[in-house]
Design a protein around this motif. Structure first.
Motif, PDB file in Angstrom:
ATOM      1  N   UNK A 263       0.847  -1.199   0.000  1.00  0.00           N
ATOM      2  CA  UNK A 263       0.000   0.000   0.000  1.00  0.00           C
ATOM      3  C   UNK A 263       0.881   1.248   0.000  1.00  0.00           C
ATOM      4  N   UNK A 264       0.373   2.305  -0.596  1.00  0.00           N
ATOM      5  CA  UNK A 264       1.075   3.574  -0.622  1.00  0.00           C
ATOM      6  C   UNK A 264       1.197   4.114   0.803  1.00  0.00           C
ATOM      7  N   UNK A 265       2.358   4.679   1.111  1.00  0.00           N
ATOM      8  CA  UNK A 265       2.621   5.163   2.474  1.00  0.00           C
ATOM      9  C   UNK A 265       1.643   6.263   2.878  1.00  0.00           C
ATOM     10  N   UNK A 266       1.329   7.181   1.973  1.00  0.00           N
ATOM     11  CA  UNK A 266       0.410   8.271   2.296  1.00  0.00           C
ATOM     12  C   UNK A 266      -1.013   7.749   2.501  1.00  0.00           C
ATOM     13  N   UNK A 267      -1.395   6.717   1.785  1.00  0.00           N
ATOM     14  CA  UNK A 267      -2.712   6.108   1.972  1.00  0.00           C
ATOM     15  C   UNK A 267      -2.824   5.533   3.377  1.00  0.00           C
ATOM     16  N   UNK A 268      -1.780   4.869   3.827  1.00  0.00           N
ATOM     17  CA  UNK A 268      -1.790   4.269   5.166  1.00  0.00           C
ATOM     18  C   UNK A 268      -1.824   5.369   6.235  1.00  0.00           C
ATOM     19  N   UNK A 269      -1.078   6.449   6.012  1.00  0.00           N
ATOM     20  CA  UNK A 269      -1.081   7.550   6.978  1.00  0.00           C
ATOM     21  C   UNK A 269      -2.456   8.205   7.023  1.00  0.00           C
ATOM     22  N   UNK A 270      -3.114   8.362   5.864  1.00  0.00           N
ATOM     23  CA  UNK A 270      -4.482   8.895   5.848  1.00  0.00           C
ATOM     24  C   UNK A 270      -5.432   7.976   6.609  1.00  0.00           C
TER      25      UNK A 270
END
Length: 127
Positions: free
Chosen positions: A91-98
């Motif tokens: 998964x994209x890192x920014x997606x996980x942070x969101x």
């Protein structure tokens, strides 16, 4: 609110101001949309676009929540494990942070609605 790991005085104050002490925005999903941490799929007919966050989001709130999520990843074992697991899945890192920002919003609302501090006693079942 500050009992939730990742939520400090700056984020708590901003949430109180934006939600008018949780009277104007009573649903955590609405606040997550307002903060821009929920992706929306743009589609029309046969076209299915990529899921993106809104560019009309409250960017200062989103920046504060992003910083809170980064802190929560460092200090909460549960959220750190979630972050590592999802990024390992590709998964994209920014997606996980969101997603973690969304979890923080939901945890804050749960604490406010129950009128009690956040209890960090969750342990996943090991089978």
């Amino acid at each position: 609110m500050q009992s939730v790991k990742g939520i400090g005085p700056a984020i708590a104050t901003e949430l109180l101001i934006i939600t008018n002490e949780f009277k104007a925005i009573t649903d955590p999903k609405k606040l997550a949309c307002h903060a821009g941490v929920v992706p929306f799929v743009y589609s029309s007919g046969q076209y299915r676009g990529k899921a993106k966050t809104s560019n009309k989001a409250n960017k200062p709130l989103k920046a504060l929540l992003h910083n809170g999520a980064m802190s929560a990843i460092q200090h909460s074992q549960e959220l750190k494990a979630y972050y590592v697991r999802k990024t390992a899945e590709g998964k994209n890192e920014m997606l996980v942070i969101n997603n973690i920002c969304n979890k923080l919003i939901h945890r804050v609302y749960a604490c406010v609605q129950r009128r009690e501090k956040y209890k960090d006693f969750y342990s996943p079942l090991v089978v």
